[in-house]
Each structure stands twice: as C-alpha cells, then as structure tokens.
Design an enzyme around this catalytic site. Sequence first.
Site, short mmCIF file in Angstrom:
data_model
loop_
_atom_site.label_atom_id
_atom_site.label_comp_id
_atom_site.label_asym_id
_atom_site.label_seq_id
_atom_site.Cartn_x
_atom_site.Cartn_y
_atom_site.Cartn_z
N VAL A 14 -17.95 3.67 26.11
CA VAL A 14 -18.09 3.72 27.29
C VAL A 14 -19.10 4.63 28.33
O VAL A 14 -19.38 4.80 28.86
CB VAL A 14 -16.50 3.35 28.34
N LYS A 107 -5.46 1.81 30.15
CA LYS A 107 -4.72 1.33 30.42
C LYS A 107 -3.48 1.32 29.71
O LYS A 107 -1.83 1.33 30.61
CB LYS A 107 -4.78 0.06 29.08
N VAL A 128 -9.34 -3.19 34.02
CA VAL A 128 -9.24 -4.16 34.03
C VAL A 128 -10.09 -5.40 33.90
O VAL A 128 -11.05 -5.31 35.09
CB VAL A 128 -7.86 -5.24 34.15
N GLY A 130 -13.15 -4.84 32.42
CA GLY A 130 -14.43 -3.73 31.75
C GLY A 130 -15.09 -4.46 33.11
O GLY A 130 -14.96 -3.62 34.38
N ILE A 132 -15.59 -5.98 35.53
CA ILE A 132 -15.63 -7.66 36.51
C ILE A 132 -14.38 -6.16 37.91
O ILE A 132 -13.53 -6.08 37.13
CB ILE A 132 -15.12 -9.16 35.78
N GLY A 181 -18.57 -3.04 19.67
CA GLY A 181 -17.81 -1.38 20.26
C GLY A 181 -16.83 -2.92 21.56
O GLY A 181 -16.07 -1.74 22.40
N GLU A 184 -10.43 -2.50 20.60
CA GLU A 184 -9.70 -1.44 20.85
C GLU A 184 -10.14 -0.25 19.74
O GLU A 184 -10.10 -0.94 18.85
CB GLU A 184 -8.11 -1.06 20.57
N LYS A 199 -2.70 -5.14 30.78
CA LYS A 199 -3.82 -5.54 31.79
C LYS A 199 -2.89 -6.12 33.26
O LYS A 199 -2.94 -6.23 33.58
CB LYS A 199 -5.03 -6.20 31.37
N GLY A 300 -17.13 -3.94 26.84
CA GLY A 300 -18.21 -3.40 26.17
C GLY A 300 -18.43 -2.37 27.34
O GLY A 300 -19.07 -2.40 28.05
P1 NAP Z 1 -13.73 5.24 22.23
O1 NAP Z 1 -15.81 4.38 21.62
O2 NAP Z 1 -13.23 5.46 20.89
O3 NAP Z 1 -14.61 6.69 23.08
C1 NAP Z 1 -12.89 7.87 22.46
C2 NAP Z 1 -14.12 9.23 22.79
O4 NAP Z 1 -12.98 9.89 22.96
C3 NAP Z 1 -15.30 9.65 21.85
O5 NAP Z 1 -15.82 10.49 23.13
C4 NAP Z 1 -13.80 10.91 21.69
O6 NAP Z 1 -15.05 11.69 21.28
C5 NAP Z 1 -13.40 11.82 22.47
N1 NAP Z 1 -11.98 11.73 22.33
C6 NAP Z 1 -11.63 11.14 21.50
N2 NAP Z 1 -9.46 11.94 21.63
C7 NAP Z 1 -10.19 13.14 22.05
C8 NAP Z 1 -9.75 14.73 21.79
N3 NAP Z 1 -8.49 14.71 21.52
N4 NAP Z 1 -10.15 15.42 23.07
C9 NAP Z 1 -11.23 15.21 23.49
N5 NAP Z 1 -12.15 13.93 23.04
C10 NAP Z 1 -11.31 13.25 22.81
O7 NAP Z 1 -13.42 4.79 22.97
P2 NAP Z 1 -14.02 3.75 24.52
O8 NAP Z 1 -13.86 2.78 23.90
O9 NAP Z 1 -15.44 4.42 25.10
O10 NAP Z 1 -12.89 3.73 25.23
C11 NAP Z 1 -12.38 4.17 26.29
C12 NAP Z 1 -11.88 4.29 27.32
O11 NAP Z 1 -12.58 3.12 28.18
C13 NAP Z 1 -10.12 3.25 26.64
O12 NAP Z 1 -8.63 3.97 27.62
C14 NAP Z 1 -10.62 2.34 26.30
O13 NAP Z 1 -9.46 1.23 26.92
C15 NAP Z 1 -11.42 1.55 27.49
N6 NAP Z 1 -11.92 0.55 28.02
C16 NAP Z 1 -12.97 0.29 26.83
C17 NAP Z 1 -13.99 -0.93 27.06
C18 NAP Z 1 -14.93 -1.09 25.77
O14 NAP Z 1 -15.28 -2.31 26.02
N7 NAP Z 1 -14.68 -0.46 25.17
C19 NAP Z 1 -14.06 -1.36 27.99
C20 NAP Z 1 -12.65 -1.24 29.17
C21 NAP Z 1 -12.08 -0.31 28.98
P3 NAP Z 1 -16.13 12.11 19.94
O15 NAP Z 1 -17.06 10.89 20.70
O16 NAP Z 1 -16.56 13.18 18.91
O17 NAP Z 1 -15.31 11.40 18.56
N1 HSE Z 2 -10.63 -4.10 23.74
C1 HSE Z 2 -10.91 -4.47 25.08
C2 HSE Z 2 -11.43 -5.82 24.90
C3 HSE Z 2 -11.91 -3.51 25.89
O1 HSE Z 2 -11.65 -6.27 24.23
O2 HSE Z 2 -10.96 -6.96 25.81
C4 HSE Z 2 -11.48 -4.23 27.15
O3 HSE Z 2 -10.59 -2.93 27.92
#
Ligand code: NAP
Ligand code: HSE
Length: 424
Positions: A14, A107, A128, A130, A132, A181, A184, A199, A300
């Site tokens: 993200v 979350k 909640v 993404g 939307i 991506g 979780e 959520k 995403g």
């Molecule tokens: P992700 O791809 O795992 O990215 C996490 C990032 O945080 C990475 O850049 C990582 O650094 C950094 N990080 C982790 N631990 C750290 C620490 N202790 N100190 C500093 N940096 C740290 O996660 P994501 O998918 O982007 O999700 C981020 C948030 O958005 C989560 O809360 C997730 O639930 C929420 N979310 C995700 C989506 C989705 O579709 N992915 C949708 C809605 C909400 P490095 O890159 O250097 O390892």
């Molecule tokens: N892992 C979550 C999903 C990301 O699949 O909906 C968005 O919160």
Amino acid sequence: MRSVNIAILGCGNVGKYVVKNLFELRNFIKEKFSLDINVKKILVRDKQKERIAEGFKIPQHLLTTHFSEIIDSSPDIVVELIGDLENSRTYIRECLNRGIKVVTANKLVLTFDDEIFQNPNVFFDASVGGGIPIIRTIINSVPDDIYEITGILNGTTNFILSYMEEGKDFQESLELAKKLGYAEPDPSFDINGTDAAQKICILSALVFGVRVRPNEILKEGISFITKLDIDFAREFGYSIRSIAISRKKNYEGEEKLEVAVYPALVPSDSPLAQVKGNLNAAVIKGKRIGELFLKGEGAGGNPTSISIIADIIEASLTYRESKKEFLAPNDKLIHHDMMVSKFYVRLSVVDNPGVLAKIADSFGKNNVSIESVLQKGRGITISEPVPIFIITHECLERDIKRALEECSRLDVVLQTPFYLRIYQ
Ligand code: NAP
Ligand code: HSE
C-alpha cells in the site's frame, strides 16, 4: 495554498502506491483542495530494497530506518502502513502525543487499542473495504437510522471463492491472491475470517456505537467449502460468498445486534453474488434511505492508496475535537444459536431406501422444515457414500445444530454433516 508535510511509516504493497499516487495527483490536489502535499520521509526496515509501483521508483533519499527521522521531518500528518500491532501502536501513540494527526489502514491497532480508535484525529477509511469509501460514506453521508450493514469485506477470500466457482483449486487461488498483494502477511487471517471480523467490528462501533470484539462474534472461515458445495449451491440458485454482517434484531422485545462473519449462500441474481475476484462490497440499509450498495476494489495497493489519500486530504482540512464514544457490548449481542436463517446442508449417506425418511425425521423432531433436497448420481456399490444436499426453511441455528447432531448418530450418515447459512 497550504503546504502539508507528511511522513509515511511502511512502504510495502500500500505504502508505495500512496507515494506514487501522491506524486501523480499532486497538481490535482493543489487545484481542487488548495493543498500542497509533500512527502518528507518514509520509514522502512530495509533501505536497500527496490520499491517500484507501476514503474514509479520510490526516491531513495526519502527512506529511513529511524523513527526519530520521521519526527525530525516535522510532519503535520503521519500515515501508518506497517500493519503490525506493537510497532504501529507505539509509533501512532508517539505521533498523537506530539499533536500529529494519523492516517492508518491498520485493523489490528484499531481493534485492540481503544484509545487510538477513539481518538478524533486518527483517520482510518482504508481499514475497511480498501478503495471503497465505506467508512467515509457511513460517517459523512448517511445521517439515517442504519439498521444493517452487510459486506464482502475480505478480498482474498472472495478472490478464492470466485476462482473456485470457475473450477480453480483453493490452494492455487490463494497463492495467486498472495502474489497480487491482497493477502495479509499471515493469510490465515483472511481464510479463517479474522480480517473480516476485525472490519465488521470496526463498522459495528461506528454504525451502532457498540464496541464489539472479534472474539465475541461468530466467525467462520472458508477452508471447509468444497467444489461440491459451490456446484450444488449453484443448482439451488445460490453463490457462496464470505459475508460480514452487523444488524439490529428485535430479540424477545429488546433491540439487540447480530454480528458475524461466515460463508453464506446468497441468491445468484443478487448484487452480492456479482461481487467477484478481489472486489469488496457493502450493503447499507437505513430507515429512510433504503438500501445502498457500494462495490469496488477491496484489496490491492493502488485502490487502497486512494482511500488513504482521501483521509490525508480530510485530515488536512479538518480538526476534530470530540472523542468517539461507544457503549459496552455485553448484553447487546445475540448468541448465534438464537439467530434465525435458512440453511444449506451437505450430508454423506449410504444410498439405501429409507435414508431420506430417517434424516427428515431428525429434522422434523427438531423443528427444522425442509424446503428442497437434491441427490445426484448413485454409488457404484451399495456401501459407497453419496452426497445429499438440503435447503431448509427458516429455523433457529440451535435447532439445525441439534438436528444434525442427531443425524450424525444415524448409521446411514457416514460423515459429520456440514451446513452453511443462507443470507436473506
Ligand atoms: P506490507 O506490504 O507488508 O508492507 C509493510 C511495510 O512496513 C513494509 O514496507 C515494511 O518495510 C514496513 N515495516 C514493517 N515492519 C516495520 C518496522 N518495524 N519498522 C519499519 N518499517 C516496517 O503491508 P501492506 O499490504 O502494504 O499493508 C499495510 C497496511 O494496510 C496493513 O495494516 C494492512 O492491513 C492494510 N491494508 C492492506 C491492503 C492490501 O491490499 N494490501 C488493503 C487495505 C488495507 P520493508 O519493506 O523494508 O520490509
Ligand atoms: N487481506 C485483506 C483482504 C486486505 O484480502 O481483504 C485488505 O484489508
């Protein structure tokens, strides 16, 4: 034109899209909102990792591995996109203590940290649905008595279920969801319903003012759904979707709440059945507004970043003072045994005369009335099990459980019966 400095914690799926899209949308935001948003620093674990979002390379000079540099960059807003509990919570609290507003999609923190959840200067639309604007819609745009919010709130499970509908295998679909991506870091949170439970608990607090915890609600995952269930649900005119539901119910003269996450049969011609792939949706039902249906990309980096950017804009333009107050949940939740639903049942039985009569008897004795029954094919030998599928009329969940317990003691029933609820 007001200049707004932001810092970002995390630059993964993200985070990198937030940076890319803030650069791309910079002029648009200047013109439309008179805000000049500048990304000052980004906290990561590994500075050397290459970070590219659709060809956009995250500028190396913005990255740091020291939280102190985030604070030193004097941000007006910090965007937390790390996604764990402890580090994220510590950083968010530190920012709030310093008067810095926080935007987050986390979350976990919102679920377990009441102080952060209730803080008026924490913005979390992306947590909640993404991309939307579900939270933004219910908070800002529906000043009505909402009595139900039901959603498909997990993109990964929806992706898997709709791939299975097309004949793909569970594991293959999960691997693809991980690669894209959506999942979780620990995908069991998606599969077992934890993510959607977090959520729907966030939504329950915002819509009904009741702080429900994920471990207090009915939560079922999708790992027991087979291709057979998907095919036979279709024969009965349904699709299987993992739904998260929070609705008011009159229970013994009192207004209570039904909050749950489970895979359910939804009519194949309903809008929820048309939600496929990583898409999410929410049905919002209000006394005066009727039924609203929001559908879009629920997971995403690219779509989710847009909710984050909307929160950055809102946080830049507003200062909220009043804390969000919630009622204690305690006696507000209806126990799921007392929930009323139609049910889909799969039984594995011996293919002998009189089997159906025995099953129908167990159902009848427990107040469960059968709407339809399907059996396809015959066992090649008399001892080979055959599946039977049943749709019931509405009954208490307690009663279907009792009927199936009784069925499982019958010598003609060969495996533990399996049931799913039918969403109405
Ligand atoms: P992700 O791809 O795992 O990215 C996490 C990032 O945080 C990475 O850049 C990582 O650094 C950094 N990080 C982790 N631990 C750290 C620490 N202790 N100190 C500093 N940096 C740290 O996660 P994501 O998918 O982007 O999700 C981020 C948030 O958005 C989560 O809360 C997730 O639930 C929420 N979310 C995700 C989506 C989705 O579709 N992915 C949708 C809605 C909400 P490095 O890159 O250097 O390892
Ligand atoms: N892992 C979550 C999903 C990301 O699949 O909906 C968005 O919160």
